[in-house]
Design an enzyme around this catalytic site. Structure first.
Site, PDB file in Angstrom:
ATOM      1  CE  LYS A 173      -3.093   1.777   4.985  1.00  0.00           C
ATOM      2  NZ  LYS A 173      -3.150   1.192   3.848  1.00  0.00           N
ATOM      3  CB  SER A 178      -0.859   0.049   1.106  1.00  0.00           C
ATOM      4  OG  SER A 178      -0.323   0.292   2.458  1.00  0.00           O
TER       5      SER A 178
END
Ligand code: ADP
Length: 756
Positions: free
Chosen positions: A705, A662
């Protein structure tokens, strides 16, 4: 003359015999008188009078005279000599005999005979000394005058055959006859002695058994009396007997418990296994063996309880209520196994507790973190020293019910080694096909777990073995936003902390600003565990102030936090002040929720090598290679830079290796920024995996996140286009504060950040 047939006796001259009259039918029949002469003839076999023939008799007999005839039927006959029988005539009414006298060969003096007799008699007397009843027969024995009399009296009991007895009678030599009698008598004594010794031994062992039994009975009776007097210290055995009796154990368990109880009785309190047996019985009788009936579920009450206990968690509550509704419809006590996944402190365990409350059922929490040994789930076999039941059964016992709501905490922290795979044991526990007869090794008898409602928790699903994961329904706990945390603190954590410290609402006031500051400056987490700790500390400090009497009421503002929490604010990764080429902000998922991280790339003098620092896994290293290839492809003219220099990339340790992909777009952007010399503004952050063609691919943990991005002061976030759906999971508050830009390709990021 009366002829008397006899069998199996030694009839020798000079002895007085006493018989019952009936025994000698001939004497009765003849109406014999005292003084009448009698002839004894000896049968070879034990025969009836009717069957007797001449050949049934031995050729040597004895003569005698009737000395006494009592009214009550006793006859006394004294033998006078031995005879050789010439003829015997037997008719149904009569036996007639012709015979001649048979004198002894006098080869032994009377004194010698007497000495021999006395020796044997003394041996008999000696033998009798060992018996109490010996005294009774002693006088009788003392009346014996000769070995012949002794042999004749004992003859019926002698351990020799009828034929051997005849041999004694027929022996003419007194020396030989004495020898034969002596032998027969000693044998008799020996046989008696052995017999009586064996008997004695047997009696002794019987006596011992009876005595033991009697003592045990006595102890039992006395113990019962004592117990009745002091019911508070009823003996272990009695206590367990009662408990086993009262418990609703299945047959196998009862049989096993009784077996152990028996062993415990035999072992005695000082036996070295006593403790182990005690523990076993204490455990199995401590379990609830009764099956609980299904009790009706009040869905709206359940909803209220969940709502009261926890703030937010809308989706989680919704899913839990669905589960409860299904159980209510099926009238079942268990249902599909829920797996709550989320960062620590997000309320996974405590929701489990609320579910138990909502269902009016007992609650048990079993922590599986760090469990490596299968035996910790399924128990140790009792042959092991220090054997213990497994954690599942231990949890059941603690709950005190057979149908608790059982939270299996941290199943992602199970590991396995040589001592078996705990995950497979857990599968057995959770499998509705098998768990109705779950056998813990320690208990060694089956227990029905089918009514237990299992709920599992984990921080992430990555490490949960596939077969286990397949069996469960995953429910995500995304973590809380700052304003949610303020609400949780206000409604739940602070009042609870104050209550435990014994404070009243008027004693302590914490401003909203202080709560916000506590959340953003003193904790950094997706859940509220740290916040809870802070509030506890705060309350303790306030309590000291109140008790010291400094103030009646304490109020806490952000400025006072440092003093109240006695710690410095956490240094958060905040956005950078300056924009530097080669440095780009990424977003990472961590066990504690989300975090931002800075990926730094620099060229150093060298020969085209790539240096990577930070604790990176293979996945992360691969995505760096991909990023380099993409940038090289995009800026062919700058390829020289890569050849003449070494590229150094640093990823801070906060990133977890598995989450590597990611960071793909962040790395690509960082290298592109370095190559072009154009810096990316610090308020940009990004997350996404990239393929070699520069396509941005979806990632996990988006809500965490984005929350981390807000915390850090980021304004704009690039996310993969395919993650747009996940935005639903993200709190409005977070979405409002961010400019979220979904992207298909990494080029779009470069364009928007001004690199290209
Ligand atoms: P986890 O099991 O996810 O690590 P816990 O269930 O132990 O977290 O929660 C930690 C603490 O936070 C508990 O005291 C719990 O009551 C509290 N808590 C967590 N979430 C909430 C919530 N939504 N509402 C109220 N209290 C909460």
């Amino acid at each position: 003359m009366v002829v008397v047939p006899f069998y199996n006796l030694v009839i020798l001259p000079g002895v007085t015999f006493y018989f019952q009259k009936e025994y000698f039918r001939e004497i009765v029949k003849r109406e014999a008188q005292v003084g009448d002469e009698v002839v004894f003839i000896m049968l070879k076999d034990d025969k009836n009078r009717e069957e007797m023939t001449e050949s049934d008799f031995y050729p040597i007999g004895a003569t005698g005279v009737i000395e006494r005839l009592d009214k009550d039927g006793n006859i006394g006959i004294r033998t006078t000599g031995r005879i050789s029988i010439d003829t015997i005539e037997i008719t149904p009414d009569d036996i007639t005999v012709t015979a001649t006298d048979r004198p002894d060969v006098e080869d032994m003096t009377d004194e010698e005979q007497q000495a021999c007799f006395e020796e044997v008699r003394d041996a008999v007397l000696q033998f009798l000394q060992g018996y109490q009843w010996g005294i009774l027969v002693k006088n009788y024995i003392m009346q014996w005058k000769s070995l012949g009399e002794m042999t004749a009296t004992l003859s019926y009991h002698l351990n020799i055959s009828n034929e051997e007895k005849y041999e004694i009678i027929s022996e003419d030599s007194i020396v030989h006859r004495m020898k034969l009698m002596e032998k027969a008598l000693y044998e008799y004594i020996e046989v008696q002695r052995i017999g009586s010794e064996a008997q004695k031994e047997q009696a002794e062992s019987h006596e011992q058994i009876y005595r033991e039994e009697a003592i045990k009975k006595q102890i039992e009776i006395l113990q019962k009396r004592l117990d009745d007097m002091h019911p508070e210290n009823v003996s272990d055995i009695r206590k367990f007997e009662q408990k086993i009796h009262d418990s609703a154990m299945n047959e196998e368990a009862r049989a096993e418990a009784e077996k152990i109880l028996n062993r415990m009785k035999q072992e005695g309190q000082n036996g070295h296994e006593y403790g182990m047996l005690y523990d076993y019985l204490d455990f199995v009788t401590g379990l609830c063996w009764e099956k609980a009936d299904f009790s009706e579920i009040d869905l709206s009450e359940a909803e209220n309880i969940l709502e009261e206990d926890h703030f937010g968690l809308k989706k989680v509550k919704q899913r839990v209520i669905q589960q409860i509704a299904v159980m209510a419809l099926n009238k079942k006590q268990s249902g599909s196994i829920l797996l709550f996944v989320g960062a620590p402190g997000t309320g996974k365990t405590s929701i489990g507790q609320s579910i138990a409350k909502a269902l009016h059922r007992k609650y048990a929490r079993v922590s599986l973190g760090g469990v490596r040994d299968e035996a910790e789930i399924r128990g140790h076999r009792r042959t092991y020293v220090g054997a213990m039941p497994g954690r599942i059964m231990e949890g059941i016992r603690r709950s005190g019910a057979s149908n608790p709501v059982m939270v299996l905490d941290e199943i992602d922290k199970l590991s396995h080694d040589y001592s078996g795979d705990p995950a497979s044991a857990l599968l057995e526990v959770l499998d509705p096909e098998q768990n109705s007869a779950f056998t813990d090794h320690y208990m060694n008898v089956p227990y029905d777990l089918s009514d237990v409602l299992f709920i599992c928790t984990a921080n992430s699903v990555d490490t949960i073995p596939e077969p286990l994961l397949n069996r469960m329904e995953v429910i995500q706990f995304p973590g809380y936003t700052e304003s949610e945390k303020v609400q949780i603190a206000r409604r739940h954590l602070l009042p609870k902390a104050m209550e435990t410290m014994g404070m009243k609402a008027s004693n302590l006031k914490v401003s909203d600003a202080a709560l916000h500051s506590m959340i953003s400056d003193y904790t950094m987490e997706a859940g509220v565990r740290g916040l809870k700790k802070c509030l506890d500390t705060l309350c303790r400090t306030a309590a000291v102030k109140l008790v010291k009497g400094e103030k009646k009421s304490v109020s806490v503002t952000p400025k006072k936090l440092k003093e109240f929490l006695d710690s410095r604010p956490i240094q958060h990764d905040r956005i950078l002040k300056d924009a530097i080429p080669g440095v780009v902000t990424g977003l990472a998922w961590t066990q504690a929720g989300g975090d931002i991280l800075f990926i730094e790339a620099v060229f150093t003098e060298g020969k085209g090598q790539t240096v990577i620092t930070g604790q990176l896994g293979d996945v992360m290293k691969e995505s760096i290679q991909i990023a380099i290839s993409i940038v090289k492809g995009m800026y062919p003219k700058k390829a020289e830079l890569f050849e003449k220099n070494d590229l150094h990339i640093h990823v801070p340790a906060g990133a977890i290796p598995k989450d590597g992909p990611s960071a793909g777009i962040t790395m690509t952007t960082a290298i592109a920024s370095l190559v072009t010399g154009k810096a990316v503004a610090p308020e940009y952050a990004m997350t996404g995996e990239v393929s070699l063609r520069g396509v941005v691919m979806p990632i996990g943990g988006l809500p965490e996140k984005l929350m981390a991005a807000v915390r850090a002061g980021i304004r704009t976030v690039f996310i993969p286009q395919e993650n747009v759906e996940d935005l639903e999971e993200v709190a409005e508050e977070v979405k409002e504060k961010l400019n979220i830009i979904p992207v298909h390709k990494v080029q779009e990021v470069l364009k928007q950040t001004g690199i290209k």
